[in-house]
Design a protein around this motif. Structure first.
Motif, short mmCIF file in Angstrom:
data_model
loop_
_atom_site.label_atom_id
_atom_site.label_comp_id
_atom_site.label_asym_id
_atom_site.label_seq_id
_atom_site.Cartn_x
_atom_site.Cartn_y
_atom_site.Cartn_z
N VAL A 18 -0.16 11.42 -16.03
CA VAL A 18 0.31 10.70 -14.49
C VAL A 18 0.87 9.18 -14.73
N PRO A 19 -0.32 8.77 -15.85
CA PRO A 19 -0.38 7.25 -16.10
C PRO A 19 0.83 7.51 -16.90
N ARG A 20 1.85 8.22 -17.99
CA ARG A 20 2.46 7.96 -18.40
C ARG A 20 3.72 8.64 -17.96
N THR A 43 2.67 11.97 -9.14
CA THR A 43 1.68 13.54 -10.27
C THR A 43 2.89 14.23 -9.56
N VAL A 47 7.91 3.20 -12.13
CA VAL A 47 7.94 2.60 -11.23
C VAL A 47 8.93 2.11 -11.47
N LEU A 95 0.83 -0.83 0.20
CA LEU A 95 0.02 0.03 -0.12
C LEU A 95 0.94 1.22 0.25
N ILE A 96 1.74 1.04 1.00
CA ILE A 96 2.92 2.11 0.37
C ILE A 96 3.52 2.27 -0.20
N LEU A 107 2.32 1.37 -2.98
CA LEU A 107 1.59 2.51 -4.35
C LEU A 107 1.21 3.85 -3.62
N LEU A 108 1.07 4.14 -2.86
CA LEU A 108 1.35 5.59 -2.69
C LEU A 108 1.98 6.71 -2.89
N LEU A 121 2.06 6.77 -6.71
CA LEU A 121 1.46 7.35 -6.76
C LEU A 121 2.01 8.98 -6.95
N VAL A 122 1.69 9.30 -5.74
CA VAL A 122 2.90 10.57 -5.49
C VAL A 122 3.88 11.35 -6.37
N LEU A 126 11.30 3.83 -9.03
CA LEU A 126 11.40 3.10 -7.20
C LEU A 126 11.84 1.43 -6.76
N TYR A 161 4.52 14.48 -12.95
CA TYR A 161 3.92 15.06 -14.02
C TYR A 161 3.53 16.65 -13.47
N TRP A 185 5.10 5.43 -15.52
CA TRP A 185 6.80 4.46 -16.12
C TRP A 185 7.58 4.77 -15.30
N TRP A 186 8.07 6.44 -15.52
CA TRP A 186 9.13 6.35 -15.21
C TRP A 186 9.40 6.45 -13.73
#
Lengths: 251, 251, 251, 251
Positions: C185-187, C168, C193, C157-158, C160-161, C164-165, C196, C171, C190-191
């Motif tokens: 954000v979806p584009r 964002t 993932v 979960l962390i 995932l957070l 996303l952060v 991280l 972006y 890729w960077w």
């Protein structure tokens, strides 16, 4: 008066907690390091020349005063009592680091050696590790490293062997096609170290099928290279934490 | 009626298990975050404008209703009883996050600040961690981090030192050949952080032999940088799990 | 006769050790997977068309015969006794995987769906994990994962957070300069993932100073993302190994 | 005289500590490996041809003398007593490695097979692991690996499965757009191994949205691939260290 100063200045004078003086000094060290880092960017220096000039002088005065203060109260520390206490303090590790960190202020911006000396300022960051509770944590981590130094050395030895074997293989397989990147073992080492540490820059990669095959094996071996010291450290820290708990319960 | 709602809405009202209401809300939060993520892709918004418009409104209504419900049942929680219970609830951390997450619906798509506020929606994902058994796991992980905060801070300090030392070295060795990438310590930091974390983008790499030698040492040090916190966390979690088992056997 | 076959075919019929039959089958599965992998390379198929054609048929006959044998001896297993034992066996997980792995032989090379079904052959590799001592190790690892599923889910979960952060932020900072890579954000994910997980392809990297600053923080957070599940697994395995030793001493 | 030589030469002749002779030999092995590595760089050989020529001869004489000495004192080792003791020593693992490491000196620089034989010199680096305290550490690490060989094999099996599944998916999704990089499963494996080991060269990356989606999942699975063996090793080392402590307290 001197006793009161000693309490404030010498971190070993207090049983626990951190004096305000040392907290402020640690904060100033971090800021001084940050400014030394930013100062290397010419565009910033051109924009704010006065700021950097003043900051350099200010930090020199503050840290020089701090150094004098530490020399002044040194004899109150049981380690530096007696007639030559202050002189012995001047030759202690931390005093030499402090002195070394003062030098670059005097040589500021003139030549390249000044930059090297500025590295000494970075070492002062370690001073933070001597504050309060950090001392225990620091000693525990150091103890865990020391207790497993042979295991860690063996894993370093295996890493060295893997580095040499993989770079030799890639040199034999890729030297013809890419003489610049794999033309000798020392050249192939650059690729090898990037792969085994799983950094993987990708500026140099094997092109032949056989080269890619051995590179794949190297990459998988790289996982072991990361996993082994991590596992040793995890077990060593686990041991150290348990011993600490045992001592707490016993005491 | 209000007591029954409280049971369904407040996760702390139940000794164990998760109410259907909270499960549905957590699912909706995840879907709302997913839609907010997809909404930033202009090509998707152009294709399905009505879908995103409706979804925004639907989620606003559902989450606003949920928020009102939580405020309505708040006084049944022992923490928010009394005359000003509801007001105190409004200023609690989770209520503020919920409120913050409602704001971007009102400002949808108009300007850049709306995007920043949407980040608040992400924080609601953490709400999942408050459900049922997760609370124990969450507390245990947090406890392990807290118990070893000094050791983790020391490893962060060493990481900072390594970052600064390696970027200073590369700056000294590569500044001449690649002024854009290594022309100052802050610029060299970009390479340094990519190498020490073993990310290794490869957009910037040293070209001189000496630079590559120090870069190799940095990459090897990067393994230590990953191994040390991992080892500390592994030992800390091991400690926490053992303590938990001890409590179970004792209880 | 059937009892002797059962001993040879069914891995659960033996208290310990592995029958020669199952060892050979596992070896053949690995070879069949290797050939299926090589068969996708058109240049190899063009060079040795007869070899691949014959291999496909040979493996089909062998694995079909093995499947029939397993159905034949199934009723001797206490789980599949009785009148409908064989039919119940046909619908058991492992029998379905075996059946699924036979299908692509019949559809060989004709269309794309055949490739998807060939994936089923890979699942048969897991059969190796059911042999002899592997069963205990498999159960122990599975048990450790299950015991700490909430802690692992929280760390997911962390993660995932953080994903996303960080995407964002990138972006918001890089969309203008690089609309292809960070235009939504979806584009940017890729960077994100790639960073991280510390993979770091380097096909997309931030170019602005602010983007690089947040990217650096993301890379450092990536270490935590690797360290946390590793630490949880290390502690969970440590627990499982200790429990096993306790059982051995107690038994 | 021979007994005194035996004490100096045979590391197993001493209860603890390392003889000066063996320390010097280990140092010389490391230097010989370093020179063999540098010798592959043609520019260095062209600059200092005499140095490398002399070094080769010097090391050959020293290591040949060392080998003769070891053969001479071999019968004093309880393992190699009796009439054919020396011959049995000649066929022991370490003697063969030593002999193999002497061969390339005789074939120096003439052809490619000489390079392969030079790899034997690298194996002599492992001799360091037989010195003094290293023997215990080496035995402990080996014991930990051996105790958890089934768990480690299962994690290798899962890694193999992940490699095959991810490369098959990427082959299905990216073969059309990038036939060179993803045109077959063996080709896609190069990308797959670079991603799952978190090396991430970036020379090949998926371009389609679906390809990037599965690549992201692969990258996340890569964390598990690193975390699992690391966790197993950490727990295994923790076990081994505790057992060692238990033996010390019991003894």
């Amino acid at each position: 008066m001197r006793a009161w100063l000693h309490q404030a200045v010498d971190p070993s004078a207090r049983a626990q907690g951190v004096s305000l003086f040392n907290l402020v000094i640690c904060g100033l060290i971090l800021i001084a390091v940050l400014i030394a880092v930013l100062e290397t960017e010419q565009t910033l220096v051109d924009q704010f020349p006065v700021f950097f000039y003043l900051a350099e002088w200010l930090f020199f005065i503050v840290f020089a005063a701090e150094f004098c203060l530490r020399v002044y109260v040194a004899p109150l520390n049981p380690l530096f009592t007696g007639r030559f206490g202050r002189i012995r303090y001047l030759f202690s590790l931390w005093a030499l680091i402090d002195l070394l960190a003062l030098l670059p202020f005097l040589l500021t911006g003139t030549d390249v050696t000044a930059y090297y000396l500025r590295l000494a300022r970075l070492l002062r960051v370690l001073r933070i590790a001597r504050l309060g509770r950090f001392t225990h944590a620091w000693a525990m981590l150091g103890g865990a490293f020391h207790a497993r130094r042979y295991e860690l050395l063996i894993s370093a030895l295996i890493a060295l062997l893997l580095l040499l074997v993989s770079s030799t293989f890639l040199y034999l397989l890729e030297a013809e096609g890419q003489p610049d990147a794999f033309g000798s073992v020392p050249r192939a080492l650059w690729w090898s170290v990037a792969t085994l540490t799983t950094v993987g820059y990708g500026d140099v990669t094997p092109l032949t099928a056989a080269g890619k095959f051995f590179a794949g094996i190297t990459a998988v071996a790289g996982i072991g290279l990361v996993a082994m010291p991590t596992g040793i450290l995890a077990a060593a820290f686990s041991d150290a934490f348990q011993k600490q708990r045992g001592e707490k319960q016993g005491g």
